[in-house]
Design an enzyme around this catalytic site. Structure first.
Site, short mmCIF file in Angstrom:
data_model
loop_
_atom_site.label_atom_id
_atom_site.label_comp_id
_atom_site.label_asym_id
_atom_site.label_seq_id
_atom_site.Cartn_x
_atom_site.Cartn_y
_atom_site.Cartn_z
N LYS A 33 46.00 38.42 43.76
CA LYS A 33 47.22 37.85 43.57
C LYS A 33 48.60 38.75 44.71
O LYS A 33 49.31 38.55 45.15
CB LYS A 33 47.21 37.76 42.05
CG LYS A 33 47.18 36.08 42.00
CD LYS A 33 47.37 35.88 40.33
CE LYS A 33 46.57 36.65 39.51
NZ LYS A 33 47.64 36.08 38.02
N GLU A 47 47.32 34.76 34.26
CA GLU A 47 48.93 35.20 34.32
C GLU A 47 49.46 34.15 35.39
O GLU A 47 49.26 34.09 36.58
CB GLU A 47 48.91 36.73 34.87
CG GLU A 47 50.07 37.25 34.24
CD GLU A 47 50.15 38.90 34.39
OE1 GLU A 47 48.99 39.52 34.94
OE2 GLU A 47 51.78 39.14 34.14
N ARG A 88 33.45 39.12 39.55
CA ARG A 88 33.50 38.61 39.93
C ARG A 88 33.73 37.89 41.49
O ARG A 88 32.76 38.26 42.29
CB ARG A 88 35.20 38.77 39.97
CG ARG A 88 35.23 40.43 41.37
CD ARG A 88 36.55 41.11 41.00
NE ARG A 88 37.13 40.10 41.18
CZ ARG A 88 38.86 40.11 40.32
NH1 ARG A 88 38.76 40.18 39.37
NH2 ARG A 88 39.99 39.64 40.82
P1 ATP Z 1 44.22 39.16 40.72
O1 ATP Z 1 42.95 40.02 40.40
O2 ATP Z 1 43.95 38.01 42.03
O3 ATP Z 1 45.21 39.23 40.76
P2 ATP Z 1 44.17 38.54 38.27
O4 ATP Z 1 42.14 38.63 37.40
O5 ATP Z 1 44.53 39.24 37.90
O6 ATP Z 1 43.03 37.97 39.80
P3 ATP Z 1 44.50 36.05 36.04
O7 ATP Z 1 45.83 34.99 36.23
O8 ATP Z 1 44.51 37.21 35.42
O9 ATP Z 1 44.33 37.15 37.38
O10 ATP Z 1 42.92 35.59 36.54
C1 ATP Z 1 42.93 34.16 35.24
C2 ATP Z 1 41.04 34.61 35.30
O11 ATP Z 1 40.30 34.17 36.50
C3 ATP Z 1 40.48 35.88 34.22
O12 ATP Z 1 39.79 35.16 33.97
C4 ATP Z 1 39.90 36.13 35.26
O13 ATP Z 1 38.98 36.99 35.18
C5 ATP Z 1 39.30 35.01 36.25
N1 ATP Z 1 39.41 35.59 37.79
C6 ATP Z 1 40.87 36.17 38.39
N2 ATP Z 1 40.11 36.47 39.78
C7 ATP Z 1 38.42 36.37 40.13
C8 ATP Z 1 37.22 36.18 40.92
N3 ATP Z 1 37.29 36.54 42.10
N4 ATP Z 1 36.30 35.50 40.66
C9 ATP Z 1 36.32 35.28 39.41
N5 ATP Z 1 37.29 34.90 38.26
C10 ATP Z 1 38.49 35.29 38.26
MG MG Z 2 44.92 39.78 35.42
#
Ligand code: ATP
Ligand code: MG
Length: 562
Positions: free
Chosen positions: A273, A37, A263
């Site tokens: 983020k 995102e 994760r």
């Molecule tokens: P955050 O919790 O840091 O905001 P998010 O999951 O909301 O992360 P996205 O932009 O939606 O961030 O993530 C893009 C991709 O990266 C998704 O498929 C998500 O599952 C993966 N991802 C995000 N954080 C991790 C992590 N700590 N370990 C593995 N994969 C991750």
């Molecule tokens: Mg997300």
């Protein structure tokens, strides 16, 4: 889920893909996606997902899309879109012509929603958000049907059209899936599919007054792109039945397989983020690329290489259970990489002057130094040697403890690549008693080629010639969170109170060898006996600034034992 028993040598995700291929599922195609995102910059957790998705596509001869999952208008920005692309490329992955935006599918999502309404599988609810929560029930109690669940097809179509027209207040209606208010899985209790939001979207502007939820948009995006294996983190495991419901009821031609993995959590840091943004906005760090942050931009500025991050991600692997990886593993990966590649140089971080009494004033010699003992092709360079040198304050002790093999009164050490010297005294400031210079004599036969060249002394120390030294600023980093807060405490809501007040330590009077004057921004070095350092973008003609990427030795073993 995956029959790993048929493919025991690979992780459960690859085993599942192999099993699908054995069964001719998806015509043996493998097509993954990385769906960030654009509401922040990427961090090391995303790197894990990038390496996994692009890596699997590469291994299976498949494809991987880069898709911006941009269905939430309030937090997304075009700057992040660019930054994320830069970071993915920097990590070493390419998406070719497969750059997609979920916002390009808004029209398609809308049509699918209408299709669901026509099938009697979705309805417009006028309950307030609060009431919807109330009606949803709990983990132990079933939910209650909304009075609007029985709304007629015509009325649903009419109201959904009205939602789209922009004539409705936020919160006045939501489109919900009609599934099962008594389902033991709360995600299936008529989840929201569309909400009214009067917000400007960074790509579609004010075209849309309604936005799809993640649970509706994500499976459909996967389907529209022909994704075969949709890899996501564990918190979406309970959403998988909904993911499958959406694809089944929308009757799409490609029903992707969602697979969840744990994760990546790193100790002593924050990862989400949202929290990273807060640290940046509240001024606790100096921007998204602050070398203390686990963002890819921060790690890059700190001196991390894409290779080291990829190796780290590979070593961490994929698991079905959440765990916290210690920073030591990441540091191990960068040490391993830089040990092979980084040229060695001499740098004195906490300088104290040393004067060699029996060495002629004004004389300058050149001594030869090896650039990288791990890589002969990096060759050698000349170092200037003179009567006055800087050495490390730590390398001298007036009153040494036992087994102190560095310099102390009456004792000898070797100066790296040069002579053996003996300490014969110290000069002190009459007022403060502070040491102003260390006095030594040199064994002039002890240099390479000399009759005493082979003479062994216990310690070897690094040095820089005073008249040739270049002054530099060196920034030493410690963990973002205090040492005592290990594990995943960074995910705590009050993580700001756990910040390590000593995470940045600036040394402004370091002395480095003159060859570094020409060092380009981003270049990486081993400062002998100290660690790996890289040239910070704050450097300019008049001032050299280095970041410490990682010390030579692992300080984590000790910390984690505490
Ligand atoms: P955050 O919790 O840091 O905001 P998010 O999951 O909301 O992360 P996205 O932009 O939606 O961030 O993530 C893009 C991709 O990266 C998704 O498929 C998500 O599952 C993966 N991802 C995000 N954080 C991790 C992590 N700590 N370990 C593995 N994969 C991750
Ligand atoms: Mg997300």
């Amino acid at each position: 889920m995956a029959s790993s028993e048929h493919h025991p040598s690979v992780d459960f995700i690859r085993a599942k893909i192999l099993t699908d291929q054995d069964a001719q599922r998806f015509n043996q195609r493998v097509h993954t996606r990385f769906p960030p995102e654009p509401n922040g910059h990427l961090h090391i957790g995303h790197a894990k997902s990038i390496c996994l998705n692009f890596g699997i596509a590469r291994e299976f001869g498949g494809l991987c899309n880069l898709r911006f999952d941009d269905t939430n208008p309030t937090k997304e920005h075009v700057d992040y879109v660019q930054s994320i692309q830069d970071d993915v490329r920097w990590l070493g992955f390419e998406w070719g012509d497969r750059l997609y935006y979920a916002s390009d599918y808004f029209e398609a999502f809308y049509d699918f929603a209408v299709k669901l309404i026509r099938k009697g599988k979705a309805y417009v609810d006028s309950l307030s958000a609060e009431d919807i929560r109330e009606y949803r029930g709990t983990l132990t109690e079933p939910g209650t049907d909304s009075p609007d669940r029985a709304r007629s097809l015509e009325e649903n179509l009419h109201l959904f059209t009205k939602m789209r027209s922009g004539d409705c207040e936020e919160g006045s209606y939501v489109l919900r899936a009609k599934i099962d208010m008594a389902s033991p899985n709360i995600n299936l209790r008529d989840p929201a599919l569309y909400r009214i939001r009067k917000a400007n979207h960074y790509r579609t502007g004010n075209t849309w007054p309604i936005y799809p939820t993640y649970d509706f948009a994500h499976p459909l995006s996967d389907a529209l792109e022909g994704i075969t294996h949709s890899l996501c983190t564990l918190e979406f495991e309970d959403h998988r039945p909904l993911y499958d419901w959406v694809l089944r009821e929308c009757d799409v031609s490609c029903h992707s397989q969602q697979i969840e993995f744990a994760r990546l959590n790193l100790g002593h840091t924050v990862m989400s983020k949202r929290k990273l943004l807060q640290l940046v906005e509240d001024g606790h760090v100096n921007g998204w690329d602050d070398p203390r942050l686990p963002t890819l931009k921060g790690l890059r500025r700190r001196g991390y290489t894409p290779e080291a991050i990829r190796n780290f991600c590979e070593r961490v692997g994929v698991a079905k259970r959440d765990s916290v990886i210690e920073m030591g593993l990441l540091e191990h990966a960068i040490r391993e990489d830089l040990n092979r590649s980084a040229p060695r140089v001499m740098a004195v971080l906490h300088p104290v002057k040393m004067i060699i009494d029996n060495y002629p004033e004004g004389k300058v010699e050149e001594v030869e130094a090896v650039n990288n003992p791990e890589d002969a092709s990096q060759g050698t360079r000349k170092l200037f040697f003179s009567r006055e040198l800087y050495i490390e304050q730590d390398d001298f002790c007036e009153d040494p403890p036992k087994k102190f093999f560095r310099l102390s009164p009456g004792k000898e050490v070797r100066l790296r690549y040069a002579y053996i010297i003996r300490c014969v005294g110290v000069d002190k400031d009459a007022q403060t008693g502070e040491i102003t210079a260390i006095r030594c004599t040199v064994d002039l036969d002890s240099k390479r080629g000399g009759s005493q060249a082979g003479r062994k002394v216990k310690g070897t120390i690094h040095w820089v010639s005073v008249p040739h030294a270049v002054t530099a600023e060196v920034r030493l980093y410690d963990t973002l969170l205090s040492e005592s807060f290990s594990r995943s405490e960074g995910e705590r809501e009050d993580s700001q109170s756990l910040l390590n007040p000593h995470s940045l330590h600036v040394l402004s009077t370091c002395r480095v060898e003159p060859s570094l004057q020409q060092a380009r921004i981003g270049s990486r070095f081993q400062f002998e006996r100290q660690g790996y350092f890289c040239v910070d973008p704050d450097s300019h003609d008049q001032k050299l600034v280095f970041n410490r990427t990682v010390p030579l030795r692992d300080s984590w073993a000790k910390i984690s034992k505490k």
